[in-house]
Write a protein that holds these residues in place. Structure first.
Motif, PDB file in Angstrom:
ATOM      1  N   UNK A 176       0.841  -1.187   0.000  1.00  0.00           N
ATOM      2  CA  UNK A 176       0.000   0.000   0.000  1.00  0.00           C
ATOM      3  C   UNK A 176       0.880   1.242   0.000  1.00  0.00           C
ATOM      4  N   UNK A 177       0.616   2.174  -0.901  1.00  0.00           N
ATOM      5  CA  UNK A 177       1.382   3.411  -1.014  1.00  0.00           C
ATOM      6  C   UNK A 177       0.632   4.528  -0.275  1.00  0.00           C
ATOM      7  N   UNK A 178       1.189   5.028   0.819  1.00  0.00           N
ATOM      8  CA  UNK A 178       0.552   6.062   1.630  1.00  0.00           C
ATOM      9  C   UNK A 178       0.379   7.382   0.881  1.00  0.00           C
ATOM     10  N   UNK A 226      -0.905  14.549   9.805  1.00  0.00           N
ATOM     11  CA  UNK A 226      -0.024  13.563  10.420  1.00  0.00           C
ATOM     12  C   UNK A 226      -0.713  12.220  10.329  1.00  0.00           C
ATOM     13  N   UNK A 227       0.018  11.209   9.893  1.00  0.00           N
ATOM     14  CA  UNK A 227      -0.520   9.852   9.929  1.00  0.00           C
ATOM     15  C   UNK A 227      -0.226   9.331  11.335  1.00  0.00           C
ATOM     16  N   UNK A 228      -1.229   9.404  12.205  1.00  0.00           N
ATOM     17  CA  UNK A 228      -1.019   9.052  13.611  1.00  0.00           C
ATOM     18  C   UNK A 228      -1.039   7.546  13.855  1.00  0.00           C
ATOM     19  N   UNK A 229      -1.794   6.811  13.062  1.00  0.00           N
ATOM     20  CA  UNK A 229      -1.820   5.347  13.142  1.00  0.00           C
ATOM     21  C   UNK A 229      -1.678   4.809  11.722  1.00  0.00           C
ATOM     22  N   UNK A 230      -0.473   4.398  11.328  1.00  0.00           N
ATOM     23  CA  UNK A 230      -0.260   3.971   9.947  1.00  0.00           C
ATOM     24  C   UNK A 230      -0.849   2.608   9.607  1.00  0.00           C
ATOM     25  N   UNK A 269      -5.037  -8.108   2.562  1.00  0.00           N
ATOM     26  CA  UNK A 269      -5.635  -7.835   3.872  1.00  0.00           C
ATOM     27  C   UNK A 269      -6.056  -6.371   3.974  1.00  0.00           C
ATOM     28  N   UNK A 270      -7.196  -6.143   4.612  1.00  0.00           N
ATOM     29  CA  UNK A 270      -7.650  -4.785   4.882  1.00  0.00           C
ATOM     30  C   UNK A 270      -7.012  -4.297   6.173  1.00  0.00           C
ATOM     31  N   UNK A 290      -8.183   0.634   3.969  1.00  0.00           N
ATOM     32  CA  UNK A 290      -7.532   0.368   2.697  1.00  0.00           C
ATOM     33  C   UNK A 290      -7.278  -1.124   2.544  1.00  0.00           C
ATOM     34  N   UNK A 291      -6.922  -1.506   1.346  1.00  0.00           N
ATOM     35  CA  UNK A 291      -6.614  -2.894   1.034  1.00  0.00           C
ATOM     36  C   UNK A 291      -5.139  -2.983   0.676  1.00  0.00           C
ATOM     37  N   UNK A 292      -4.405  -3.836   1.387  1.00  0.00           N
ATOM     38  CA  UNK A 292      -3.003  -4.043   1.071  1.00  0.00           C
ATOM     39  C   UNK A 292      -2.922  -4.973  -0.128  1.00  0.00           C
TER      40      UNK A 292
END
Length: 154
Positions: A5-7, A44-48, A59-60, A133-135
């Motif tokens: 997954x690309x943030x 801010x991505x607080x929980x990646x 996996x989601x 999201x879906x990995x």
């Protein structure tokens, strides 16, 4: 297509949505670049990665992103935070992310997040966005095609 997954999918969509909605910049919090003129937003991505199922192929998982507005005026940050909060709760706001395969699960109510800087305050207000999201990772291990039992002889 990447095998992870690309943030940047989330951050570029967030930056574009904030800029289109408000005409103001949105930058990564605690970055090393120049601070834009007030008002501006930070993220801010607080929980990646919050696992919601076993880490298997495709996996989601969920991600929490915090969006905060900065200005010298309390009313300014409250109005901008409310405008963005309402937008990301709307069908139109959710659609921007859905087109990228990202589901907005929840948007928290906004609150004040003021910072005391030296002898004055920076006024801030913001909220969090939870996304699913879906990995796309697929483990390319060959499957077991045949099993032979020797009847316990070995």
């Amino acid at each position: 297509m990447t095998n992870y997954f690309d943030y940047k999918i989330i951050t570029s969509s967030l930056i574009k949505a904030v800029r289109t909605l408000t005409g103001k910049p949105c930058i990564e919090a605690n970055g090393t670049g120049e601070q834009p003129e007030y008002p501006f937003a930070t993220f801010t991505i607080t929980s990646p990665k919050i696992a919601i199922q076993q880490d298997d192929n495709n996996a989601q998982f969920e991600i929490t992103v915090s969006l905060t507005w900065h200005d010298e005026s309390t009313l300014s940050v409250l109005n901008l935070a409310k405008q963005c909060e309402s937008f990301f709760k709307s069908t139109e706001g959710r659609k921007i992310f859905a087109e990228k395969g990202v589901v907005i699960v929840d948007v928290t109510d906004f609150d004040r997040r003021d910072n005391f800087i030296s002898i004055e305050y920076e006024r801030t207000a913001g909220f969090d966005i939870m996304m699913r999201v879906l990995d796309p990772h697929v483990d390319n291990v060959a499957g077991i095609e045949q099993i032979k039992f020797d009847g316990g002889k070995n």
